[in-house]
Design a protein around this motif. Sequence first.
Motif, short mmCIF file in Angstrom:
data_model
loop_
_atom_site.label_atom_id
_atom_site.label_comp_id
_atom_site.label_asym_id
_atom_site.label_seq_id
_atom_site.Cartn_x
_atom_site.Cartn_y
_atom_site.Cartn_z
N ILE A 246 134.99 -59.60 -51.87
CA ILE A 246 133.73 -59.45 -52.57
C ILE A 246 133.93 -59.90 -54.01
O ILE A 246 134.98 -59.64 -54.61
CB ILE A 246 133.21 -58.00 -52.49
CG1 ILE A 246 131.83 -57.89 -53.15
CG2 ILE A 246 134.21 -57.01 -53.06
CD1 ILE A 246 131.18 -56.52 -52.95
N SER A 247 132.94 -60.58 -54.53
CA SER A 247 133.02 -61.04 -55.90
C SER A 247 131.62 -61.02 -56.50
O SER A 247 130.62 -60.98 -55.78
CB SER A 247 133.60 -62.46 -55.96
OG SER A 247 132.79 -63.38 -55.24
N THR B 103 124.62 -62.66 -59.10
CA THR B 103 124.88 -62.73 -57.67
C THR B 103 126.14 -61.94 -57.32
O THR B 103 127.05 -61.78 -58.14
CB THR B 103 125.09 -64.19 -57.21
OG1 THR B 103 126.15 -64.78 -57.96
CG2 THR B 103 123.81 -65.01 -57.38
N VAL B 104 126.16 -61.47 -56.10
CA VAL B 104 127.36 -60.86 -55.54
C VAL B 104 127.58 -61.48 -54.17
O VAL B 104 126.65 -61.57 -53.37
CB VAL B 104 127.24 -59.32 -55.47
CG1 VAL B 104 126.04 -58.88 -54.68
CG2 VAL B 104 128.51 -58.72 -54.89
N ASP B 105 128.78 -61.95 -53.93
CA ASP B 105 129.09 -62.68 -52.71
C ASP B 105 130.08 -61.91 -51.85
O ASP B 105 130.90 -61.14 -52.34
CB ASP B 105 129.70 -64.05 -53.05
CG ASP B 105 128.68 -64.99 -53.65
OD1 ASP B 105 129.09 -66.08 -54.09
OD2 ASP B 105 127.48 -64.66 -53.68
N LEU B 106 129.99 -62.18 -50.56
CA LEU B 106 130.94 -61.64 -49.60
C LEU B 106 131.52 -62.82 -48.83
O LEU B 106 130.81 -63.45 -48.05
CB LEU B 106 130.26 -60.66 -48.65
CG LEU B 106 131.19 -59.94 -47.67
CD1 LEU B 106 132.10 -58.96 -48.41
CD2 LEU B 106 130.38 -59.20 -46.61
N TYR C 249 125.53 -52.57 -63.06
CA TYR C 249 125.52 -51.82 -61.80
C TYR C 249 126.59 -52.26 -60.83
O TYR C 249 126.87 -53.46 -60.69
CB TYR C 249 124.16 -51.97 -61.13
CG TYR C 249 123.02 -51.36 -61.90
CD1 TYR C 249 122.26 -52.15 -62.76
CD2 TYR C 249 122.70 -50.02 -61.76
CE1 TYR C 249 121.22 -51.60 -63.49
CE2 TYR C 249 121.65 -49.46 -62.47
CZ TYR C 249 120.92 -50.26 -63.33
OH TYR C 249 119.88 -49.70 -64.04
N GLY C 250 127.14 -51.28 -60.14
CA GLY C 250 128.00 -51.60 -59.03
C GLY C 250 127.17 -52.14 -57.87
O GLY C 250 126.00 -51.80 -57.74
N MET C 251 127.79 -52.98 -57.06
CA MET C 251 127.09 -53.58 -55.93
C MET C 251 127.91 -53.39 -54.66
O MET C 251 129.14 -53.37 -54.70
CB MET C 251 126.88 -55.08 -56.18
CG MET C 251 126.03 -55.41 -57.39
SD MET C 251 124.32 -54.89 -57.22
CE MET C 251 123.78 -55.92 -55.86
N GLY C 252 127.22 -53.29 -53.56
CA GLY C 252 127.91 -53.10 -52.30
C GLY C 252 127.33 -53.94 -51.19
O GLY C 252 126.20 -54.44 -51.28
N TRP C 253 128.14 -54.13 -50.16
CA TRP C 253 127.71 -54.76 -48.91
C TRP C 253 127.91 -53.76 -47.77
O TRP C 253 128.94 -53.07 -47.71
CB TRP C 253 128.52 -56.02 -48.62
CG TRP C 253 128.13 -57.22 -49.41
CD1 TRP C 253 128.71 -57.68 -50.56
CD2 TRP C 253 127.08 -58.14 -49.10
NE1 TRP C 253 128.08 -58.82 -50.99
CE2 TRP C 253 127.08 -59.14 -50.10
CE3 TRP C 253 126.14 -58.25 -48.07
CZ2 TRP C 253 126.17 -60.20 -50.13
CZ3 TRP C 253 125.25 -59.30 -48.09
CH2 TRP C 253 125.27 -60.27 -49.10
N LEU D 259 128.43 -64.93 -47.57
CA LEU D 259 127.12 -64.34 -47.83
C LEU D 259 126.92 -64.23 -49.34
O LEU D 259 127.87 -64.01 -50.08
CB LEU D 259 127.02 -62.96 -47.21
CG LEU D 259 127.32 -62.84 -45.71
CD1 LEU D 259 127.11 -61.40 -45.25
CD2 LEU D 259 126.50 -63.81 -44.90
N SER D 260 125.67 -64.38 -49.74
CA SER D 260 125.35 -64.25 -51.15
C SER D 260 124.15 -63.33 -51.32
O SER D 260 123.24 -63.33 -50.48
CB SER D 260 125.06 -65.61 -51.76
OG SER D 260 124.89 -65.52 -53.17
N CYS D 261 124.15 -62.59 -52.38
CA CYS D 261 123.04 -61.68 -52.69
C CYS D 261 122.58 -62.00 -54.10
O CYS D 261 123.37 -61.88 -55.05
CB CYS D 261 123.50 -60.24 -52.57
SG CYS D 261 122.25 -59.03 -53.02
N ALA D 262 121.33 -62.37 -54.21
CA ALA D 262 120.75 -62.68 -55.52
C ALA D 262 119.96 -61.48 -56.02
O ALA D 262 119.15 -60.91 -55.29
CB ALA D 262 119.84 -63.90 -55.41
#
Length: 125
Positions: A69-70, A77-80, A31-35, A19-22
């Motif tokens: 997570i990266s 982007t943040v990926d799972l 900012y910290g990011m979460g899934w 999964l990717s988040c743009a």
Amino acid sequence: VQLQASGGGLVQAGDSLRLSCAFSGRTFGAYGMGWFRQTPGKEREFVAAIPWSGDTTYLADSVKDRFTISRDNTKNTVDLQMSSLKPEDTGVYYCARGRRRWDSRLPGEWEYDSWGQGTLVTVSS
């Protein structure tokens, strides 16, 4: 700020999915990011988080040995990465942005103020 999650789909147990988040907006790297994920009838649950620094990651016990997570602060982007998927991983996955910039607290203390629209992951047995 807009978050756009993608990469969900229908897979079989044991398969992998990424999964990717743009993130659109300035200062993604602050900012910290979460899934998170949610299934019908259940509360949304934490899956993974990564602080602004990207120097460590946090994963729910249920996914710890299977998901990573990266983040890429140059691409916003943040990926799972999910592997060895199980039927119980089925759900809508959401990415979210932590509220505080340069937050040094543990993810369990974060508040999230921006959420993506979610991407559906279905794992068949």
